[in-house]
Design an enzyme around this catalytic site. Sequence first.
Site, PDB file in Angstrom:
ATOM      1  N   ARG A 126       0.850  -1.199   0.000  1.00 32.55           N
ATOM      2  CA  ARG A 126       0.000   0.000   0.000  1.00 32.55           C
ATOM      3  C   ARG A 126       0.878   1.239   0.000  1.00 32.55           C
ATOM      4  O   ARG A 126       0.967   1.968   0.977  1.00 32.55           O
ATOM      5  CB  ARG A 126      -0.959  -0.083   1.166  1.00 32.55           C
ATOM      6  CG  ARG A 126      -2.071  -1.044   0.766  1.00 32.55           C
ATOM      7  CD  ARG A 126      -3.087  -1.235   1.779  1.00 32.55           C
ATOM      8  NE  ARG A 126      -4.376  -1.458   1.144  1.00 32.55           N
ATOM      9  CZ  ARG A 126      -5.471  -1.704   1.823  1.00 32.55           C
ATOM     10  NH1 ARG A 126      -5.450  -1.739   3.121  1.00 32.55           N
ATOM     11  NH2 ARG A 126      -6.604  -1.909   1.187  1.00 32.55           N
ATOM     12  N   GLN A 131      -1.070   2.351  -5.833  1.00 29.20           N
ATOM     13  CA  GLN A 131      -2.488   2.565  -5.494  1.00 29.20           C
ATOM     14  C   GLN A 131      -3.439   2.037  -6.573  1.00 29.20           C
ATOM     15  O   GLN A 131      -4.468   1.468  -6.261  1.00 29.20           O
ATOM     16  CB  GLN A 131      -2.752   4.051  -5.273  1.00 29.20           C
ATOM     17  CG  GLN A 131      -2.862   4.361  -3.799  1.00 29.20           C
ATOM     18  CD  GLN A 131      -3.015   5.835  -3.512  1.00 29.20           C
ATOM     19  OE1 GLN A 131      -3.004   6.659  -4.410  1.00 29.20           O
ATOM     20  NE2 GLN A 131      -3.158   6.152  -2.241  1.00 29.20           N
ATOM     21  N   ASP A 134      -4.195  -1.714  -6.303  1.00 27.31           N
ATOM     22  CA  ASP A 134      -4.610  -2.183  -4.980  1.00 27.31           C
ATOM     23  C   ASP A 134      -6.017  -2.806  -5.025  1.00 27.31           C
ATOM     24  O   ASP A 134      -7.026  -2.115  -4.885  1.00 27.31           O
ATOM     25  CB  ASP A 134      -4.551  -0.986  -4.027  1.00 27.31           C
ATOM     26  CG  ASP A 134      -4.894  -1.330  -2.603  1.00 27.31           C
ATOM     27  OD1 ASP A 134      -5.324  -2.472  -2.343  1.00 27.31           O
ATOM     28  OD2 ASP A 134      -4.754  -0.451  -1.733  1.00 27.31           O
ATOM     29  N   SER A 137      -8.352  -2.407  -1.860  1.00 24.98           N
ATOM     30  CA  SER A 137      -9.085  -1.138  -1.760  1.00 24.98           C
ATOM     31  C   SER A 137     -10.214  -1.062  -2.777  1.00 24.98           C
ATOM     32  O   SER A 137     -11.330  -0.678  -2.441  1.00 24.98           O
ATOM     33  CB  SER A 137      -8.139   0.046  -2.004  1.00 24.98           C
ATOM     34  OG  SER A 137      -7.247   0.166  -0.945  1.00 24.98           O
ATOM     35  N   TYR A 233      -2.193   0.307   9.197  1.00 23.77           N
ATOM     36  CA  TYR A 233      -3.166  -0.721   9.595  1.00 23.77           C
ATOM     37  C   TYR A 233      -3.340  -0.701  11.116  1.00 23.77           C
ATOM     38  O   TYR A 233      -2.492  -0.181  11.837  1.00 23.77           O
ATOM     39  CB  TYR A 233      -2.669  -2.107   9.207  1.00 23.77           C
ATOM     40  CG  TYR A 233      -2.750  -2.399   7.730  1.00 23.77           C
ATOM     41  CD1 TYR A 233      -3.912  -2.895   7.171  1.00 23.77           C
ATOM     42  CD2 TYR A 233      -1.659  -2.185   6.901  1.00 23.77           C
ATOM     43  CE1 TYR A 233      -3.997  -3.175   5.825  1.00 23.77           C
ATOM     44  CE2 TYR A 233      -1.726  -2.461   5.549  1.00 23.77           C
ATOM     45  CZ  TYR A 233      -2.896  -2.958   5.018  1.00 23.77           C
ATOM     46  OH  TYR A 233      -2.979  -3.229   3.679  1.00 23.77           O
TER      47      TYR A 233
HETATM   48  P1  NAD Z   1      -8.587  -3.234   7.242  1.00 29.43           P
HETATM   49  O1  NAD Z   1      -9.565  -3.828   6.286  1.00 29.43           O
HETATM   50  O2  NAD Z   1      -7.383  -4.001   7.631  1.00 29.43           O
HETATM   51  O3  NAD Z   1      -9.368  -2.843   8.592  1.00 29.43           O
HETATM   52  C1  NAD Z   1     -10.549  -2.059   8.554  1.00 29.43           C
HETATM   53  C2  NAD Z   1     -10.541  -1.063   9.686  1.00 29.43           C
HETATM   54  O4  NAD Z   1     -10.779  -1.736  10.930  1.00 29.43           O
HETATM   55  C3  NAD Z   1      -9.243  -0.296   9.854  1.00 29.43           C
HETATM   56  O5  NAD Z   1      -9.502   1.091   9.700  1.00 29.43           O
HETATM   57  C4  NAD Z   1      -8.818  -0.643  11.277  1.00 29.43           C
HETATM   58  O6  NAD Z   1      -8.179   0.449  11.940  1.00 29.43           O
HETATM   59  C5  NAD Z   1     -10.136  -0.972  11.922  1.00 29.43           C
HETATM   60  N1  NAD Z   1     -10.039  -1.731  13.186  1.00 29.43           N
HETATM   61  C6  NAD Z   1      -9.242  -2.782  13.498  1.00 29.43           C
HETATM   62  N2  NAD Z   1      -9.445  -3.163  14.769  1.00 29.43           N
HETATM   63  C7  NAD Z   1     -10.417  -2.352  15.282  1.00 29.43           C
HETATM   64  C8  NAD Z   1     -11.067  -2.270  16.541  1.00 29.43           C
HETATM   65  N3  NAD Z   1     -10.754  -3.077  17.560  1.00 29.43           N
HETATM   66  N4  NAD Z   1     -12.018  -1.309  16.700  1.00 29.43           N
HETATM   67  C9  NAD Z   1     -12.333  -0.474  15.679  1.00 29.43           C
HETATM   68  N5  NAD Z   1     -11.756  -0.513  14.474  1.00 29.43           N
HETATM   69  C10 NAD Z   1     -10.798  -1.441  14.277  1.00 29.43           C
HETATM   70  O7  NAD Z   1      -8.102  -1.804   6.731  1.00 29.43           O
HETATM   71  P2  NAD Z   1      -8.163  -1.177   5.289  1.00 29.43           P
HETATM   72  O8  NAD Z   1      -9.530  -0.716   5.017  1.00 29.43           O
HETATM   73  O9  NAD Z   1      -7.580  -2.133   4.348  1.00 29.43           O
HETATM   74  O10 NAD Z   1      -7.235   0.113   5.427  1.00 29.43           O
HETATM   75  C11 NAD Z   1      -6.285   0.253   6.458  1.00 29.43           C
HETATM   76  C12 NAD Z   1      -5.393   1.434   6.241  1.00 29.43           C
HETATM   77  O11 NAD Z   1      -4.680   1.348   5.009  1.00 29.43           O
HETATM   78  C13 NAD Z   1      -6.056   2.783   6.223  1.00 29.43           C
HETATM   79  O12 NAD Z   1      -5.237   3.666   6.938  1.00 29.43           O
HETATM   80  C14 NAD Z   1      -6.071   3.184   4.792  1.00 29.43           C
HETATM   81  O13 NAD Z   1      -6.100   4.567   4.629  1.00 29.43           O
HETATM   82  C15 NAD Z   1      -4.747   2.607   4.368  1.00 29.43           C
HETATM   83  N6  NAD Z   1      -4.695   2.421   2.922  1.00 29.43           N
HETATM   84  C16 NAD Z   1      -3.639   2.953   2.230  1.00 29.43           C
HETATM   85  C17 NAD Z   1      -3.559   2.787   0.865  1.00 29.43           C
HETATM   86  C18 NAD Z   1      -2.415   3.346   0.076  1.00 29.43           C
HETATM   87  O14 NAD Z   1      -1.693   4.152   0.565  1.00 29.43           O
HETATM   88  N7  NAD Z   1      -2.214   2.891  -1.137  1.00 29.43           N
HETATM   89  C19 NAD Z   1      -4.536   2.074   0.194  1.00 29.43           C
HETATM   90  C20 NAD Z   1      -5.598   1.540   0.933  1.00 29.43           C
HETATM   91  C21 NAD Z   1      -5.658   1.722   2.298  1.00 29.43           C
END
Ligand code: NAD
Length: 395
Positions: A126, A131, A134, A137, A233
């Site tokens: 990520r 991006q 991905d 996402s 994460y």
């Molecule tokens: P994910 O599917 O792993 O998790 C979903 C969400 O659940 C996350 O926001 C996590 O903080 C939350 N979570 C975990 N445990 C929890 C708890 N006990 N209580 C409440 N919430 C909880 O995450 P995701 O959607 O794949 O994305 C995670 C991160 O990656 C984000 O910061 C997102 O912005 C980032 N991201 C970056 C890129 C990039 O830079 N290319 C692309 C996609 C996502």
Amino acid sequence: MQVAVVKEVFPGERRVALVPAAVPALAKLGLAVRVESGAGVAAGFSDDEYRAAGASIVSRDEAFAADCVLSVRSCGACGEGWCADRDRLRPGVVLVGMCDPLTAFDACREAADRGASVFALELVPRITRAQSMDVLSSQANIAGYRAVLLAANALPRILPMMTTAAGTLTPAKVLVLGAGVAGLQAIATAKRLGAQVSAYDVRPAVKEQVQSLGAKFVELPLETGASETAGGYAKAMGEEFYAKQRELLGKVVADSDVVVCTALIPGQKAPVLVTADMVARMRPGSVIVDMAAERGGNCEGSRPDQTVVVGGVTILGPTNLPAEAPFHTSQLYSKNVVTFLTHLVKSGLPEVALDDEICRDTLVAKGGAIVHPKIRERAGLPPLEPPAASPSQPA
Ligand code: NAD
């Protein structure tokens, strides 16, 4: 080089790895595109459309005779269909798709044993330059949207406030737990439908994103300083933390008409955020959509792909929401695949540029062995000598 798109064999999978509009982009790279007959039908794309775009329509065996096979689900992610496909693999074939490599590593090992090179798209790092590759996402985004629609359909009330001659209806209260990619889209969708939306995430950085969508961020008096990895994460917190979290969330959950659960920790069982006791305190007619059901569930009592009703509360556990909007999820996935494949080809495919983070992090198997350090570790295999560079993807 021949690239083939196969028809998905996993039950209920309606997506296709490449849409007709993407065929010319691969042709421009010098790749000849074969498409298994019927591969795009469930997503709304006919064989004729692929033909018109320049692809040739072939049988499954002919597809697997190509140099590179593209799919949405490959290896461990394609269920029982994998057994037949495994026997079609030729040494040197390149597989690109979602492979579930961190849990279903046996299938990856079987592909490796047959000499296939496996690229798992779930492992795309990520980072900014990746991006557009991905898949997690692109697919989670639509899944978040679909989750809210599911809830809206199951709810015995409407989401928006409505003022009519027959009286005023109050808006439904939607709570989104976990505000990553899926959660943020669930918030945006529920807002668009007129619900009163609040959201909670263990990562404090998310607060601003939630508020920017017009939702309320639920503040819990918990020490969350160490809740985020360098990659953005969530980290697994101790059981004591989760117990406290559940206690504090109880009142907010009880006051919600809809709870959409999206909380995940990469490579681990999902944290339980909603207990049976919390469900019992919700109003009959309320709906919980547990998007983490496949990974153990955020809600006690949720079952993968089942509808469970407890005390009048409906708990849904959908495991493949992206397959419910296959036209658009295929379009996005296809863009991810084309960008990824372009990167591989420009990096010298069939050779793999191991000095490149994207190639290295996604490569699971090559030359008859599992080569990804994390997957070797999970599969109980010793590290390769000399050790491969460590991937940047947290898992
Ligand atoms: P994910 O599917 O792993 O998790 C979903 C969400 O659940 C996350 O926001 C996590 O903080 C939350 N979570 C975990 N445990 C929890 C708890 N006990 N209580 C409440 N919430 C909880 O995450 P995701 O959607 O794949 O994305 C995670 C991160 O990656 C984000 O910061 C997102 O912005 C980032 N991201 C970056 C890129 C990039 O830079 N290319 C692309 C996609 C996502």
